[in-house]
Design an enzyme around this catalytic site. Sequence first.
Site, mmCIF file in Angstrom:
data_model
loop_
_atom_site.group_PDB
_atom_site.id
_atom_site.type_symbol
_atom_site.label_atom_id
_atom_site.label_comp_id
_atom_site.label_asym_id
_atom_site.label_seq_id
_atom_site.Cartn_x
_atom_site.Cartn_y
_atom_site.Cartn_z
ATOM 1 N N TYR A 101 2.139 -0.112 -11.184
ATOM 2 C CA TYR A 101 2.710 0.120 -9.847
ATOM 3 C C TYR A 101 3.451 1.453 -9.858
ATOM 4 O O TYR A 101 4.163 1.769 -10.815
ATOM 5 C CB TYR A 101 3.683 -1.008 -9.481
ATOM 6 C CG TYR A 101 4.429 -0.774 -8.174
ATOM 7 C CD1 TYR A 101 3.942 -1.290 -6.981
ATOM 8 C CD2 TYR A 101 5.607 -0.032 -8.144
ATOM 9 C CE1 TYR A 101 4.617 -1.077 -5.785
ATOM 10 C CE2 TYR A 101 6.281 0.190 -6.956
ATOM 11 C CZ TYR A 101 5.777 -0.332 -5.772
ATOM 12 O OH TYR A 101 6.443 -0.099 -4.602
ATOM 13 N N GLU A 188 3.130 4.510 -1.772
ATOM 14 C CA GLU A 188 2.981 3.477 -2.799
ATOM 15 C C GLU A 188 1.538 3.376 -3.268
ATOM 16 O O GLU A 188 0.608 3.405 -2.466
ATOM 17 C CB GLU A 188 3.442 2.131 -2.235
ATOM 18 C CG GLU A 188 3.270 0.953 -3.184
ATOM 19 C CD GLU A 188 3.656 -0.358 -2.533
ATOM 20 O OE1 GLU A 188 4.868 -0.656 -2.488
ATOM 21 O OE2 GLU A 188 2.755 -1.087 -2.050
#
Length: 387
Positions: A101, A188
């Site tokens: 991530y 993101e």
Amino acid sequence: MKIHEYQAKEIFRSYGIPAPNGKVASSPAEAKAIAAEIGGIVAVKAQVHAGGRGKAGGVKIAKTPDEAEAHAAKILGMNIKGSIVRKVLIEGGANIKKEAYLSVLLDRSTRALLFIASAAGGIEIEEVAAKTPEKIIKFSTLTKQFPEADAQKFAGQLFNDPATAPAVLDIMRKIFKIYVETDASLVEINPLVLTGDGKVIALDGKMNFDDNAFFRQEKIAALRDLGEEDPNEMAAKEKGLSFVQLDGHIGCMVNGAGLAMATMDMVKLYGGAPANFLDVGGSSNPDKVVEAFKIILSNPKVKAVLINIFGGITRCDDIAKGILTAFERMTVGVPVVVRLTGTNAELGLKMLQGSKLIPAKSFAEAVKKVITVSGGSVHAPEEDEKE
């Protein structure tokens, strides 16, 4: 403002961030044609502004074009957390070795630009933070200059492989540049993956933007998907009202953002559930009050309405006139509790005498009354119980 995954990836690729090639389809037949064009195994991914697509069945792997068509037929029209799937992204599959991530966002508490990363990619970062917070790495910068030294220390840790450090560092530089140049509030990548052949690519992408900057971000503003936005919020914006839809049953009409927040807090404190945030503004007029009523009452969950006005710039008699006009123009089928205080409050209350409205002298009284007439039970806060 949010955008879709396929739009985020188009921005990624324009900045040189590796991402799978793909196209969007609006029908099963289109999905089949795109899958045939790409060849091999493809992913069929719902395009909605909602998380948890995979858990909801909105992401499927297809080995053949016919399978891609069948998956698209099931996914298109699906309701995922209130969003209807109107498009699917068809893109080539990836040989995933590891998932991570990576994001950059605004940390409002420190007013810094914050990098968040985790070797536990592919799942919701909130879940990782709650269950295994030690797996999350953070560092920030108070300037718009990329934090090179911190990023270099971190780059090799993400996949626990020093050989991937140059690629990870390059992607970090680029998402930071995207963040600054597009007036984003979030960039993101989840997951950022390491493939079997050693490549680092953005397998998914999410971006949010500050719509206050659209005056200088015309290309970004053009990406807005109105079909994904709450129609009441859009209608309120057109009428100069600040409105956010919530899940409760007590409609709130208030002047001033601070008082609106306090009103929702008080409703919750006494055991109710606000149906919305609605600020009619500091220079309200009767027509705005009418429009506010229409928007609040369009929500079938609303069982009662609380009007809480502190007259500073806003004149209470203007609000009263708007309320009476609303009752003349439309059927208000739920109880309405009104608390007016401040500029021309006495005049406003006098204008409302003889109407079906329920007056309240104090903030707490108004909240208790609206919870009661909505069919709920008033919960006495600890302060009240002690007294």
